[in-house]
Design a protein around this motif. Structure first.
Motif, PDB file in Angstrom:
ATOM      1  N   ALA A  35       0.807  -1.220   0.000  1.00  0.00           N
ATOM      2  CA  ALA A  35       0.000   0.000   0.000  1.00  0.00           C
ATOM      3  C   ALA A  35       0.841   1.272   0.000  1.00  0.00           C
ATOM      4  O   ALA A  35       0.337   2.342  -0.309  1.00  0.00           O
ATOM      5  CB  ALA A  35      -0.927   0.011   1.212  1.00  0.00           C
ATOM      6  N   ASP A  36       2.128   1.184   0.317  1.00  0.00           N
ATOM      7  CA  ASP A  36       2.978   2.371   0.427  1.00  0.00           C
ATOM      8  C   ASP A  36       3.551   2.720  -0.947  1.00  0.00           C
ATOM      9  O   ASP A  36       4.636   2.288  -1.320  1.00  0.00           O
ATOM     10  CB  ASP A  36       4.096   2.122   1.436  1.00  0.00           C
ATOM     11  N   THR A  37       2.788   3.510  -1.712  1.00  0.00           N
ATOM     12  CA  THR A  37       3.222   3.905  -3.049  1.00  0.00           C
ATOM     13  C   THR A  37       3.266   5.419  -3.151  1.00  0.00           C
ATOM     14  O   THR A  37       2.648   6.126  -2.364  1.00  0.00           O
ATOM     15  CB  THR A  37       2.278   3.354  -4.139  1.00  0.00           C
ATOM     16  N   VAL A  38       3.987   5.900  -4.121  1.00  0.00           N
ATOM     17  CA  VAL A  38       4.105   7.329  -4.362  1.00  0.00           C
ATOM     18  C   VAL A  38       3.890   7.592  -5.853  1.00  0.00           C
ATOM     19  O   VAL A  38       4.351   6.831  -6.702  1.00  0.00           O
ATOM     20  CB  VAL A  38       5.478   7.866  -3.885  1.00  0.00           C
ATOM     21  N   LYS A  39       3.149   8.659  -6.149  1.00  0.00           N
ATOM     22  CA  LYS A  39       2.899   9.047  -7.540  1.00  0.00           C
ATOM     23  C   LYS A  39       4.140   9.746  -8.071  1.00  0.00           C
ATOM     24  O   LYS A  39       4.700  10.624  -7.410  1.00  0.00           O
ATOM     25  CB  LYS A  39       1.690   9.976  -7.603  1.00  0.00           C
ATOM     26  N   LEU A  40       4.579   9.353  -9.264  1.00  0.00           N
ATOM     27  CA  LEU A  40       5.762   9.933  -9.875  1.00  0.00           C
ATOM     28  C   LEU A  40       5.390  11.118 -10.745  1.00  0.00           C
ATOM     29  O   LEU A  40       4.291  11.177 -11.311  1.00  0.00           O
ATOM     30  CB  LEU A  40       6.488   8.887 -10.719  1.00  0.00           C
ATOM     31  N   LEU A  41       6.306  12.042 -10.871  1.00  0.00           N
ATOM     32  CA  LEU A  41       6.111  13.190 -11.743  1.00  0.00           C
ATOM     33  C   LEU A  41       6.337  12.745 -13.176  1.00  0.00           C
ATOM     34  O   LEU A  41       7.403  12.225 -13.515  1.00  0.00           O
ATOM     35  CB  LEU A  41       7.086  14.307 -11.377  1.00  0.00           C
ATOM     36  N   SER A  42       5.347  12.923 -14.019  1.00  0.00           N
ATOM     37  CA  SER A  42       5.458  12.526 -15.422  1.00  0.00           C
ATOM     38  C   SER A  42       5.987  13.690 -16.231  1.00  0.00           C
ATOM     39  O   SER A  42       5.695  14.849 -15.960  1.00  0.00           O
ATOM     40  CB  SER A  42       4.102  12.097 -15.969  1.00  0.00           C
ATOM     41  N   THR A  43       6.766  13.375 -17.242  1.00  0.00           N
ATOM     42  CA  THR A  43       7.270  14.392 -18.154  1.00  0.00           C
ATOM     43  C   THR A  43       6.726  14.115 -19.546  1.00  0.00           C
ATOM     44  O   THR A  43       6.445  12.981 -19.908  1.00  0.00           O
ATOM     45  CB  THR A  43       8.803  14.402 -18.199  1.00  0.00           C
ATOM     46  N   VAL A  44       6.593  15.161 -20.302  1.00  0.00           N
ATOM     47  CA  VAL A  44       6.093  15.045 -21.663  1.00  0.00           C
ATOM     48  C   VAL A  44       7.169  15.571 -22.599  1.00  0.00           C
ATOM     49  O   VAL A  44       7.672  16.673 -22.418  1.00  0.00           O
ATOM     50  CB  VAL A  44       4.792  15.856 -21.852  1.00  0.00           C
ATOM     51  N   ALA A  45       7.519  14.790 -23.579  1.00  0.00           N
ATOM     52  CA  ALA A  45       8.502  15.220 -24.566  1.00  0.00           C
ATOM     53  C   ALA A  45       7.767  15.667 -25.821  1.00  0.00           C
ATOM     54  O   ALA A  45       6.934  14.950 -26.357  1.00  0.00           O
ATOM     55  CB  ALA A  45       9.449  14.081 -24.903  1.00  0.00           C
ATOM     56  N   VAL A  46       8.077  16.867 -26.252  1.00  0.00           N
ATOM     57  CA  VAL A  46       7.475  17.398 -27.466  1.00  0.00           C
ATOM     58  C   VAL A  46       8.600  17.615 -28.461  1.00  0.00           C
ATOM     59  O   VAL A  46       9.590  18.268 -28.161  1.00  0.00           O
ATOM     60  CB  VAL A  46       6.747  18.733 -27.187  1.00  0.00           C
ATOM     61  N   THR A  47       8.438  17.038 -29.630  1.00  0.00           N
ATOM     62  CA  THR A  47       9.468  17.207 -30.647  1.00  0.00           C
ATOM     63  C   THR A  47       8.860  17.870 -31.866  1.00  0.00           C
ATOM     64  O   THR A  47       7.656  17.830 -32.090  1.00  0.00           O
ATOM     65  CB  THR A  47      10.076  15.851 -31.063  1.00  0.00           C
ATOM     66  N   GLY A  48       9.681  18.476 -32.611  1.00  0.00           N
ATOM     67  CA  GLY A  48       9.230  19.150 -33.822  1.00  0.00           C
ATOM     68  C   GLY A  48      10.333  20.067 -34.301  1.00  0.00           C
ATOM     69  O   GLY A  48      11.400  20.163 -33.710  1.00  0.00           O
ATOM     70  N   LYS A  49      10.083  20.745 -35.374  1.00  0.00           N
ATOM     71  CA  LYS A  49      11.085  21.643 -35.914  1.00  0.00           C
ATOM     72  C   LYS A  49      10.444  22.998 -36.170  1.00  0.00           C
ATOM     73  O   LYS A  49       9.466  23.105 -36.900  1.00  0.00           O
ATOM     74  CB  LYS A  49      11.663  21.084 -37.203  1.00  0.00           C
ATOM     75  N   ALA A  50      11.006  23.997 -35.548  1.00  0.00           N
ATOM     76  CA  ALA A  50      10.538  25.364 -35.759  1.00  0.00           C
ATOM     77  C   ALA A  50      11.238  25.915 -36.999  1.00  0.00           C
ATOM     78  O   ALA A  50      12.353  25.510 -37.327  1.00  0.00           O
ATOM     79  CB  ALA A  50      10.855  26.222 -34.548  1.00  0.00           C
TER      80      ALA A  50
END
Length: 71
Positions: A35-50
């Motif tokens: 029961a001892d769990t912790v929520k992790l911080l999620s990251t989002v990777a955005v790729t593209g070319k400006a």
């Protein structure tokens, strides 16, 4: 439905839980039963070319100073 990453503090296992956003902060038990769990911080990777050169902006017109209503 969003997926949230959790890590079990007892066994070190990481796992995902799909649940509505309203339940994002609810506890999530480890698949091994701990029961001892912790929520992790999620990251989002955005790729593209400006574009390498600035693109001209279209003229919008209107507005007080752009529309000729100032005297």
């Amino acid at each position: 439905m969003p997926r949230y990453d959790y890590r079990c503090r007892a066994c070190g296992d990481t796992f995902e839980v799909s649940r509505p956003m309203i339940e994002a902060s609810d506890p999530a038990p480890c698949p091994a039963g701990h029961a001892d769990t912790v929520k992790l911080l999620s990251t989002v990777a955005v790729t593209g070319k400006a574009p390498s050169t600035p693109q001209p902006r279209p003229a919008t017109g209107g507005g007080c100073c752009g529309g000729g209503c100032c005297s």
